[in-house]
Design an enzyme around this catalytic site. Structure first.
Site, PDB file in Angstrom:
ATOM      1  N   ASN A  12       0.822  -1.213   0.000  1.00  0.00           N
ATOM      2  CA  ASN A  12       0.000   0.000   0.000  1.00  0.00           C
ATOM      3  C   ASN A  12       0.858   1.266   0.000  1.00  0.00           C
ATOM      4  OD1 ASN A  12      -2.556   1.540   2.083  1.00  0.00           O
ATOM      5  ND2 ASN A  12      -2.539   1.368  -0.124  1.00  0.00           N
ATOM      6  N   CYS A  72       2.725   1.934  -3.278  1.00  0.00           N
ATOM      7  CA  CYS A  72       2.978   2.266  -4.691  1.00  0.00           C
ATOM      8  C   CYS A  72       1.707   2.137  -5.535  1.00  0.00           C
ATOM      9  CB  CYS A  72       4.072   1.376  -5.286  1.00  0.00           C
ATOM     10  SG  CYS A  72       5.746   1.781  -4.753  1.00  0.00           S
ATOM     11  N   ARG A  73       1.354   0.908  -5.893  1.00  0.00           N
ATOM     12  CA  ARG A  73       0.283   0.689  -6.860  1.00  0.00           C
ATOM     13  C   ARG A  73      -1.097   1.083  -6.359  1.00  0.00           C
ATOM     14  NH1 ARG A  73       1.571  -5.457  -7.945  1.00  0.00           N
ATOM     15  NH2 ARG A  73       2.044  -5.266  -5.731  1.00  0.00           N
TER      16      ARG A  73
END
Length: 144
Positions: free
Chosen positions: A12, A14-15
């Protein structure tokens, strides 16, 4: 109608926060959140290089903080979107009996023939991931 959407990746940082940020920009009327299947970064801001790449696209992630996905998320969200097959499996392993909350791979909405959003923490391709996230976000919105 799907109005409360959760994006989930591993940490939780980066993407999933990038997906949340992009969707907030495109559809501010939706209720959005992000989480990670691990607890490695709970309370931390998104990864600096991801924040920088997102900010170049006028997507500010600085206020977001990492949290861990929990079984309660099945009741809180209308749709849960995983960034890859491992995250999807980890989410499904927590599914409570009787829960019918749909869990899908976010990348499939991009219509690019890919099923996973690669982790830029390892690939270092933050802009490529943001391109894929933006395409998936537009595809998702077209289907809502």
């Amino acid at each position: 109608m799907t109005s409360h959407i959760l994006f989930v990746c591993l940490g939780n940082i980066c993407r999933s926060p990038a997906a949340e940020g992009v969707m907030r920009k495109l559809a501010p009327e939706l209720r959005l959140d992000s989480a990670g299947t691990s607890n490695w970064h709970v309370g931390e801001a998104p990864y600096g290089p991801m924040q920088k790449a997102a900010l170049q696209r006028q997507v500010d992630l600085s206020e977001l903080r990492a949290r861990q996905f929990t079984v309660l998320d099945f009741n809180r969200f209308d749709l849960i979107l995983a960034m890859d097959r491992d995250n999807l499996a980890n989410i499904e392993n927590l599914r409570p009996d009787g829960s019918e909350t749909p869990v899908r791979r976010f990348a499939e909405y991009a219509d690019r023939g890919v099923s996973e959003v690669p982790d830029p923490y390892y690939t270092r391709d933050f802009n490529g991931v943001l391109d894929l996230i933006e395409a998936a976000a537009r595809g998702l919105l077209a289907g809502l």
